[in-house]
Design an enzyme around this catalytic site. Structure first.
Site, short mmCIF file in Angstrom:
data_model
loop_
_atom_site.label_atom_id
_atom_site.label_comp_id
_atom_site.label_asym_id
_atom_site.label_seq_id
_atom_site.Cartn_x
_atom_site.Cartn_y
_atom_site.Cartn_z
N ALA B 107 0.78 -1.24 0.00
CA ALA B 107 0.00 0.00 0.00
C ALA B 107 0.82 1.29 0.00
O ALA B 107 0.36 2.31 -0.51
CB ALA B 107 -0.95 0.00 1.19
N ALA B 108 2.02 1.29 0.63
CA ALA B 108 2.77 2.54 0.77
C ALA B 108 3.18 3.06 -0.61
O ALA B 108 3.47 2.26 -1.49
CB ALA B 108 4.00 2.31 1.64
N PRO B 109 3.20 4.39 -0.80
CA PRO B 109 2.91 5.43 0.19
C PRO B 109 1.44 5.82 0.32
O PRO B 109 1.14 6.78 1.01
CB PRO B 109 3.73 6.61 -0.34
N SER B 111 -1.23 6.30 -2.21
CA SER B 111 -2.06 6.97 -3.23
C SER B 111 -3.26 6.11 -3.59
O SER B 111 -4.39 6.60 -3.68
CB SER B 111 -1.25 7.21 -4.51
N LYS B 112 -2.97 4.81 -3.80
CA LYS B 112 -4.06 3.92 -4.21
C LYS B 112 -4.96 3.60 -3.02
O LYS B 112 -6.16 3.40 -3.19
CB LYS B 112 -3.50 2.65 -4.81
N ASP B 130 1.92 -2.84 4.19
CA ASP B 130 3.19 -2.72 3.50
C ASP B 130 4.29 -3.31 4.37
O ASP B 130 4.27 -3.12 5.60
CB ASP B 130 3.51 -1.27 3.14
N ASP B 157 4.70 -9.03 5.89
CA ASP B 157 5.18 -9.52 4.60
C ASP B 157 3.98 -10.00 3.79
O ASP B 157 3.26 -10.90 4.22
CB ASP B 157 6.17 -10.67 4.84
N ASP B 177 -0.37 -3.91 -6.07
CA ASP B 177 0.38 -2.93 -6.85
C ASP B 177 1.84 -3.17 -6.45
O ASP B 177 2.35 -2.57 -5.52
CB ASP B 177 -0.09 -1.51 -6.50
N CYS B 230 4.51 -0.49 -12.23
CA CYS B 230 4.86 0.68 -13.03
C CYS B 230 6.13 0.36 -13.81
O CYS B 230 7.06 1.16 -13.85
CB CYS B 230 5.00 1.93 -12.17
#
Lengths: 167, 302
Positions: B107-109, B111-112, B130, B157, B177, B230
Site C-alpha cells: 500500500a505505501a505510500p 495513493s491507491k 506494506d 510480509d 500494486d 509501473c
C-alpha cells in the site's frame, strides 16, 4: 478496573457502566463531547467504532472488528483524552468539522493563511475559550482548517508542524 | 545501450516512446471524494489563479498549471492528492463497492489506498499493508490527511499475510500494486534505471509471485485481484501472472479503461505465456502522455 494496555487498539465500552479500564471514556461520553463542544450530532459517528491506543489517543474506525487489534493504525485518530481538556485532532476536524454548529471561528483570508503557517493571532471572538475549529470560505463553502486554542483574545494555531504551509 | 532498448520490438513507435520518456510529466492531482467534489476542487484552484485541465477517462483527475500543488488550499484541506495519472488505474479497475472488505497488499505510500477508500465511500474495511517500515509513515500520514476512517494499516510480509487478528478471513477484492523495477516512472525520476540489474530483476519477480499467490488465496471465490506494476519488463508482468495462474484457480478477465493501451504479450525472449495475457493492458508513456504502467484483472475461483 484494569490498566490501559497502550500497545494495542482496544475498543471503548458503550457506556461508563460497562467500562473496565482506568481513565478511559466510553463511546457515550465521546459522542456527548463532540455534540456538546461542536454541535456535531452523534449520527455522524453512527457507523464508527471508537478505540484507544497509546495513552489517551482515541481512533474512529468505520467498521466492526473484534477487540483488541494489533495494527499500525485503525481508522483515524480523532481526539486526545486523559487530560483536563479533551482535544480534537486536525485530521478529525478536517474530516468531520464541516458539520459543526458551534465553537467554529471563521477566519478571513489573511488570518486563515497565518493560521495555516502556525501563527498565533488576535481574532474577534466572543464565544467560549478553549479548543475551537478554525475555518474559512473556499469555493463557496466554509471549510475547516484545523484546531485553534482560544485564550485571552488570541487564537493559537495548533496546526501540526508537518501540516503547516506558507501559501 | 540502456535498459529501455530491450523493449524496442515490443513498443511499436519506439521513437515516440523514447521522446515521451525524456519529457517531464504533467502535474496531476486526484480529487479526494471523501472530502470534496471535482467541481469544488477545480473551483478552488481557479480561485487561486491556477488553471485546471480535466481528464476525460477519470473525472477526479485534474492537471494543474503549477509545479507546487502541495502549497495550495485544496492540498492543505486534504481535498487532493498528488498522483500520477497512470497510478489512478488499478483502484479504478479493482472498483470496490461501499462496505466491501478490501486488501491493499503493497500500500505505501498510499495513493491507491486513498483512492480505494474513496471508491468505498470510506465504509467497510480496507486493510492497507506494506512490509517496508520506512514507507509506512507516508502511508499513514496520507490516509490521515485524506480523512480515511475505513483503513487499518498493517506492517507485514505480503507473501504470507494473515489477517486473523483483524477478524477478517478473506476479502472481496485484493490489490497487488507490486514492488517493481519502476521503469515506467522514468519521467518522474530520471535516475529510475540507474540501479537496474538482472540480479534485482530476479529477486523482485520472486517477491511479486509470492505476493500475488497469497493475494489469490486471500480473495473469496468469485472475488477480484488486480495486479499492477509501473514497469515495462515482461518478467515482472506477464511472466509473474503466467506463473501464478498455473498454480492457482484464477483467470484473467477483460476490463475497460478509457486510456490508450496495448494488450499484454504472449511471448518474450523465447518464453511463451497463456493467450489470456492479452486481456492485460500495457500503457506506454507516448500513448496518453503519462508514465508507463501494466495492469491485469483476475477473477478468483471462477
Amino acid at each position: 478496573m484494569r490498566e490501559n494496555d497502550s500497545s494495542r487498539f482496544e475498543r471503548v465500552a458503550p457506556t461508563e457502566r460497562e467500562n473496565d479500564v482506568e481513565g478511559r471514556p466510553s463511546r457515550e461520553a465521546i459522542l456527548e463531547w463532540w455534540d456538546d463542544r461542536f454541535g456535531i450530532p452523534s449520527e455522524t459517528f453512527a457507523d464508527c467504532t471508537f478505540w484507544e491506543k497509546g495513552a489517551g489517543k482515541i481512533w474512529a474506525f468505520h467498521d466492526e472488528v473484534p477487540s483488541p487489534v494489533r495494527a499500525e493504525s485503525l481508522g483515524l485518530a480523532v481526539m486526545r483524552v486523559r487530560q483536563e481538556h479533551w482535544k480534537p485532532t486536525t485530521d478529525a476536524v478536517q474530516r468531520f468539522g464541516g458539520e459543526a454548529t458551534r465553537n467554529v471561528v471563521e477566519l478571513d483570508e489573511g488570518e486563515a493563511r497565518a493560521f495555516l503557517e502556525g501563527e498565533d493571532r488576535e481574532v474577534a471572538w466572543d464565544g467560549d475559550w478553549g479548543y475551537l475549529i478554525a475555518a474559512h470560505d473556499i469555493a463557496g463553502v466554509t471549510e475547516p482548517i484545523g484546531v485553534g486554542l482560544y485564550l485571552y483574545g488570541e487564537l493559537r494555531s495548533r496546526m501540526p508542524k508537518g501540516k503547516q504551509r506558507t501559501l | 545501450m540502456d535498459v529501455l532498448d530491450r523493449y524496442e520490438a515490443l513498443v511499436g513507435d519506439f521513437d515516440a516512446f523514447r521522446d515521451a520518456c525524456e519529457r517531464p510529466l504533467p502535474n496531476v492531482v486526484r480529487v479526494n471524494g471523501i472530502k470534496t467534489t471535482p467541481e469544488r476542487a477545480a473551483r478552488a484552484f481557479e480561485e487561486a489563479g491556477i488553471a485546471v485541465t480535466r481528464r476525460e477517462w477519470h473525472d477526479g483527475l485534474l492537471e494543474l498549471d503549477t509545479g507546487k500543488p502541495g502549497n495550495t488550499w485544496p492540498y492543505a484541506h486534504g481535498w487532493v492528492h498528488g498522483q500520477e495519472e497512470v497510478s489512478a488505474i488499478p483502484a479504478r479497475v479493482l472498483d470496490p463497492d461501499p462496505g466491501d472488505r478490501v486488501l491493499d497488499a503493497c500500500a505505501a505510500p498510499g495513493s491507491k489506498t486513498g483512492q480505494l477508500a474513496a471508491l468505498m465511500d470510506d465504509t467497510g474495511t480496507l486493510v492497507a499493508n506494506d512490509d517496508n517500515l520506512g514507507r509506512l509513515s507516508a502511508l499513514r500520514s496520507n490516509c490521515d490527511r485524506l480523512g480515511v476512517t475505513c483503513a487499518a494499516v498493517t506492517n507485514r510480509d505480503g507473501r504470507n499475510f494473515s489477517t486473523k487478528e483483524l477478524g477478517v478471513e478473506s476479502f472481496d477484492s485484493v490489490l497487488v500494486d507490486a514492488p517493481c523495477t519502476c521503469e515506467g516512472t522514468i519521467r518522474k525520476n530520471p535516475d529510475a534505471l540507474d540501479n537496474w540489474s538482472h540480479g534485482y530483476l530476479n529477486q523482485v519477480t520472486g517477491t511479486q509471485k509470492g505476493i500475488l499467490r497469497r493475494a489469490v488465496e486471500l480473495a473469496e471465490p468469485g472475488g477480484t485481484v488486480v495486479y499492477s506494476t509501473c514497469t515495462f519488463a515482461p518478467e515482472e508482468n506477464e511472466a509473474v501472472l503466467d506463473h501464478v495462474l498455473d498454480e492457482k484457480d484464477a483467470e484473467l478477465v477483460p476490463f475497460e479503461l478509457g486510456l490508450d493501451s496495448v494488450p499484454g504479450i504472449t511471448e518474450w525472449e523465447g518464453e511463451t505465456f497463456d493467450s489470456s495475457m492479452e486481456r492485460a493492458k500495457r500503457v506506454y508513456p507516448h500513448h496518453n502522455d503519462t508514465g508507463g504502467f501494466f495492469c491485469a484483472k483476475l477473477e478468483v475461483g471462477a
